[in-house]
Enzyme design. Structure first.
Site, PDB file in Angstrom:
ATOM      1  N   LYS A 126     -98.440  46.881  90.869  1.00  7.74           N
ATOM      2  CA  LYS A 126     -98.603  45.598  91.562  1.00  7.74           C
ATOM      3  C   LYS A 126     -99.923  45.637  92.319  1.00  7.74           C
ATOM      4  O   LYS A 126    -100.413  46.711  92.651  1.00  7.74           O
ATOM      5  CB  LYS A 126     -97.443  45.387  92.548  1.00  7.74           C
ATOM      6  CG  LYS A 126     -97.255  43.955  92.984  1.00  7.74           C
ATOM      7  CD  LYS A 126     -96.458  43.141  91.992  1.00  7.74           C
ATOM      8  CE  LYS A 126     -96.476  41.673  92.346  1.00  7.74           C
ATOM      9  NZ  LYS A 126     -95.545  40.875  91.511  1.00  7.74           N
ATOM     10  N   ASP A 166     -99.100  36.240  90.358  1.00  5.61           N
ATOM     11  CA  ASP A 166     -97.981  36.267  91.316  1.00  5.61           C
ATOM     12  C   ASP A 166     -98.321  35.168  92.317  1.00  5.61           C
ATOM     13  O   ASP A 166     -99.096  34.249  91.985  1.00  5.61           O
ATOM     14  CB  ASP A 166     -97.861  37.656  91.995  1.00  5.61           C
ATOM     15  CG  ASP A 166     -96.569  37.809  92.804  1.00  5.61           C
ATOM     16  OD1 ASP A 166     -95.508  38.026  92.205  1.00  5.61           O
ATOM     17  OD2 ASP A 166     -96.612  37.696  94.046  1.00  5.61           O
TER      18      ASP A 166
HETATM   19  P1  NDP Z   1     -96.717  30.455  93.638  1.00  2.00           P
HETATM   20  O1  NDP Z   1     -97.899  30.840  94.419  1.00  2.00           O
HETATM   21  O2  NDP Z   1     -96.879  29.665  92.397  1.00  2.00           O
HETATM   22  O3  NDP Z   1     -95.673  29.663  94.567  1.00  2.00           O
HETATM   23  C1  NDP Z   1     -95.163  30.239  95.711  1.00  2.00           C
HETATM   24  C2  NDP Z   1     -94.266  29.239  96.401  1.00  2.00           C
HETATM   25  O4  NDP Z   1     -93.580  29.880  97.460  1.00  2.00           O
HETATM   26  C3  NDP Z   1     -95.064  28.106  97.039  1.00  2.00           C
HETATM   27  O5  NDP Z   1     -94.271  26.940  97.070  1.00  2.00           O
HETATM   28  C4  NDP Z   1     -95.304  28.646  98.447  1.00  2.00           C
HETATM   29  O6  NDP Z   1     -95.527  27.649  99.429  1.00  2.00           O
HETATM   30  C5  NDP Z   1     -93.995  29.346  98.720  1.00  2.00           C
HETATM   31  N1  NDP Z   1     -94.253  30.433  99.681  1.00  2.00           N
HETATM   32  C6  NDP Z   1     -95.103  31.475  99.529  1.00  2.00           C
HETATM   33  N2  NDP Z   1     -95.113  32.234 100.626  1.00  2.00           N
HETATM   34  C7  NDP Z   1     -94.247  31.658 101.479  1.00  2.00           C
HETATM   35  C8  NDP Z   1     -93.815  31.977 102.782  1.00  2.00           C
HETATM   36  N3  NDP Z   1     -94.290  33.040 103.420  1.00  2.00           N
HETATM   37  N4  NDP Z   1     -92.884  31.161 103.352  1.00  2.00           N
HETATM   38  C9  NDP Z   1     -92.402  30.067 102.705  1.00  2.00           C
HETATM   39  N5  NDP Z   1     -92.789  29.709 101.465  1.00  2.00           N
HETATM   40  C10 NDP Z   1     -93.693  30.498 100.869  1.00  2.00           C
HETATM   41  O7  NDP Z   1     -95.945  31.832  93.333  1.00  2.00           O
HETATM   42  P2  NDP Z   1     -94.855  32.144  92.221  1.00  2.00           P
HETATM   43  O8  NDP Z   1     -94.006  30.959  91.979  1.00  2.00           O
HETATM   44  O9  NDP Z   1     -95.546  32.804  91.102  1.00  2.00           O
HETATM   45  O10 NDP Z   1     -94.002  33.293  92.948  1.00  2.00           O
HETATM   46  C11 NDP Z   1     -92.859  33.008  93.754  1.00  2.00           C
HETATM   47  C12 NDP Z   1     -92.007  34.269  93.872  1.00  2.00           C
HETATM   48  O11 NDP Z   1     -91.588  34.687  92.562  1.00  2.00           O
HETATM   49  C13 NDP Z   1     -92.701  35.478  94.489  1.00  2.00           C
HETATM   50  O12 NDP Z   1     -91.740  36.237  95.205  1.00  2.00           O
HETATM   51  C14 NDP Z   1     -93.146  36.272  93.273  1.00  2.00           C
HETATM   52  O13 NDP Z   1     -93.327  37.637  93.564  1.00  2.00           O
HETATM   53  C15 NDP Z   1     -91.959  36.046  92.352  1.00  2.00           C
HETATM   54  N6  NDP Z   1     -92.206  36.260  90.931  1.00  2.00           N
HETATM   55  C16 NDP Z   1     -93.180  35.577  90.265  1.00  2.00           C
HETATM   56  C17 NDP Z   1     -93.378  35.785  88.910  1.00  2.00           C
HETATM   57  C18 NDP Z   1     -94.352  34.983  88.123  1.00  2.00           C
HETATM   58  O14 NDP Z   1     -94.347  35.121  86.891  1.00  2.00           O
HETATM   59  N7  NDP Z   1     -95.178  34.137  88.728  1.00  2.00           N
HETATM   60  C19 NDP Z   1     -92.601  36.801  88.178  1.00  2.00           C
HETATM   61  C20 NDP Z   1     -91.557  37.411  88.958  1.00  2.00           C
HETATM   62  C21 NDP Z   1     -91.396  37.162  90.287  1.00  2.00           C
HETATM   63  P3  NDP Z   1     -97.004  27.457 100.059  1.00  2.00           P
HETATM   64  O15 NDP Z   1     -97.771  26.708  99.018  1.00  2.00           O
HETATM   65  O16 NDP Z   1     -96.785  26.717 101.306  1.00  2.00           O
HETATM   66  O17 NDP Z   1     -97.536  28.849 100.302  1.00  2.00           O
END
Ligand code: NDP
Length: 444
Positions: A126, A166
């Site tokens: 990671k 991510d």
């Molecule tokens: P994105 O950046 O596309 O979206 C993240 C979302 O989560 C946004 O809506 C963001 O809101 C919100 N968010 C992030 N940080 C916080 C916080 N501290 N408090 C509240 N809301 C928050 O990321 P992904 O959708 O790719 O990833 C989301 C999760 O899924 C993560 O945990 C990631 O590790 C996991 N994941 C992702 C994979 C992938 O293929 N993308 C694979 C496996 C797991 P805002 O815009 O306000 O920050």
């Protein structure tokens, strides 16, 4: 003291400020007690748990770049190459101001077991940086990505370490990172996944994590005599995972009523209009609040209350520790009976324990969100063959992988008398394959 407790103490003493890493290790090691205690002396003599909790390599580096005002900015970049026991390191890059070594290590550690569960030959890694992409211009994003890759390229390669996206890293960022890697090395190779379709990306990779989450949720419901169709679903986040989880859940007949970001959440009793969410999030890169401004049936609430919305199924898809014990209790009190984690470790340990003890169905992130990395591995296969599969082919493989993961998790939980404890099942099933590979390869 038991071997598991000894190792846990040592992990905390050696990595004192890395609380998310402690949390992830503790959850895994607690689940593994039933396996370790059967053969404790052998595991202790081999220092198996010390080896599996110590990354093979931690790389940390300076990322200088110039913003639009001409000001020089400096961020800290990381790549944790945790375990190559079953394949090249594989895991995403996170760009978020909260990123630090402990967070990247927790994510890399989880990734080892998740990647093992996919059944594909990928090890755990990671990376990321404490860079905040929010509000940055395209030129600033490119300047950051180019500087980040100028250091990272020394440590990655298509057969050694293959990063992906991510939080904060989507198609735009992967494109800039890939361009700089190619420029520095002269190699047109599958060193990153999540690439655009015109330069080696795979169809269905964008959708994969969210779709996979819903596929495994359906399997879990089926195994317990229920189905997804007709259920009300609460989703947190509005990024890549959340959007495509909502899309697949809707296609399969469920009604998704919420989405959120770090400022607040929207509740739309008519069901979330995904075209509108995509326009706000993927095109305008705006805030979820704008959804309620455009849609009269929706209500926006500032803050963290998304888990107070009544539902049958909850899919946390934002970030780590976004769902605590009070949230878990609120979900249960409002009728929720199943939770599956799209994000990595979104439920605190107390919330997880509550789900398990109160008889709710609970699928942990390392199984539930493994569809993303699995499809990344399918992208690697297509790159190696210089071939592109159709959307339907990739989606069918993804679906089968999620069905198989559910089976492995379910069987491992039953084998140790922990039926329906999918946390234990996922940790044990993921661990057993990695340990076999480690033992076969000697002390390395
Ligand atoms: P994105 O950046 O596309 O979206 C993240 C979302 O989560 C946004 O809506 C963001 O809101 C919100 N968010 C992030 N940080 C916080 C916080 N501290 N408090 C509240 N809301 C928050 O990321 P992904 O959708 O790719 O990833 C989301 C999760 O899924 C993560 O945990 C990631 O590790 C996991 N994941 C992702 C994979 C992938 O293929 N993308 C694979 C496996 C797991 P805002 O815009 O306000 O920050």
């Amino acid at each position: 003291m038991s071997y598991v407790d000894e190792v846990m103490e040592r992990v905390i003493a050696k990595n004192p400020s890395e609380k998310e890493f402690h949390q992830a290790v503790k959850e895994v090691l607690d689940s593994l007690r039933v396996v370790i205690e059967k053969n404790e002396e052998k595991f202790r003599k081999d220092a198996l748990l010390e080896r599996i909790t110590e990354p093979e390599r931690v790389i940390s580096f300076r990322v200088p770049w110039v913003d639009d005002k001409g000001q020089v900015q400096v961020n800290r970049g990381f790549r944790v190459q945790f375990s190559s026991a079953i394949g090249p390191y594989k895991g995403g890059l996170r760009l978020h101001p909260s990123v630090n070594q402990g967070i990247i290590k927790f994510l890399g550690f989880e990734q080892i077991f998740k990647n093992s569960l996919t059944g594909l030959p990928i090890g755990g890694g990671k990376g990321g940086a404490d860079f905040d992409p929010k509000g940055k211009s395209d030129r600033e994003i490119m300047a950051f990505c180019q500087s980040f890759m100028t250091e990272l390229f020394k440590y990655i390669g298509k057969d050694t370490d293959v990063p992906a996206g991510d939080i904060g890293v989507g198609g735009r960022e992967i494109g800039y990172l890939y361009g700089q890697y190619k420029r520095l090395t002269g190699l047109y190779e599958g060193v990153l996944t999540g690439k655009g379709l015109t330069y080696g990306g795979s169809l269905a990779r964008t959708e994969a994590t969210g779709y996979g989450l819903v596929y495994i949720t359906s399997e879990m419901l089926k195994a317990n005599g229920m189905e997804l169709a007709g259920k009300t679903v609460v989703i947190s986040g509005s990024g890549n995972v959340a959007i495509y989880a909502a899309q697949k859940a809707t296609q399969l007949g469920a009604k998704v009523v919420t989405m959120s970001d770090s400022n607040g959440y929207v509740y739309d009793p008519e069901g979330i209009d995904l075209a509108l969410v995509k326009e706000i999030k993927e095109v305008k890169r705006g805030r979820i609040k704008e959804y309620a401004e455009a849609k009269p049936s929706a209500k926006y609430t500032e803050g963290k209350g998304v888990w107070t919305v009544p539902c049958d199924i909850a899919l946390p898809c934002a970030t780590q520790n976004e769902l605590d014990l009070d949230d878990a209790k609120a979900l249960k009190a409002n009728g929720c009976f199943a939770v599956a984690e799209g994000a990595n470790m979104p439920s605190t340990r107390e919330a997880t324990d509550f789900f398990l003890e109160s008889g709710m169905l609970f699928m942990p992130g390392k199984a539930a969100n493994a569809g993303g990395v699995a499809t990344s591995a399918l992208e690697m296969s297509q790159n190696s063959q210089r071939m592109s599969w159709t959307f339907e082919e990739v989606d069918a493989k993804l679906h089968q992988i999620m069905v198989d993961i559910f089976k492995k998790v379910d069987e491992a939980s039953k084998k140790y008398g922990l039926e329906k404890n999918y946390v234990a099942g996922a940790n044990i099933a993921g661990f057993e394959k990695v340990v076999e590979a480690m033992n076969a390869q000697g002390i390395v």
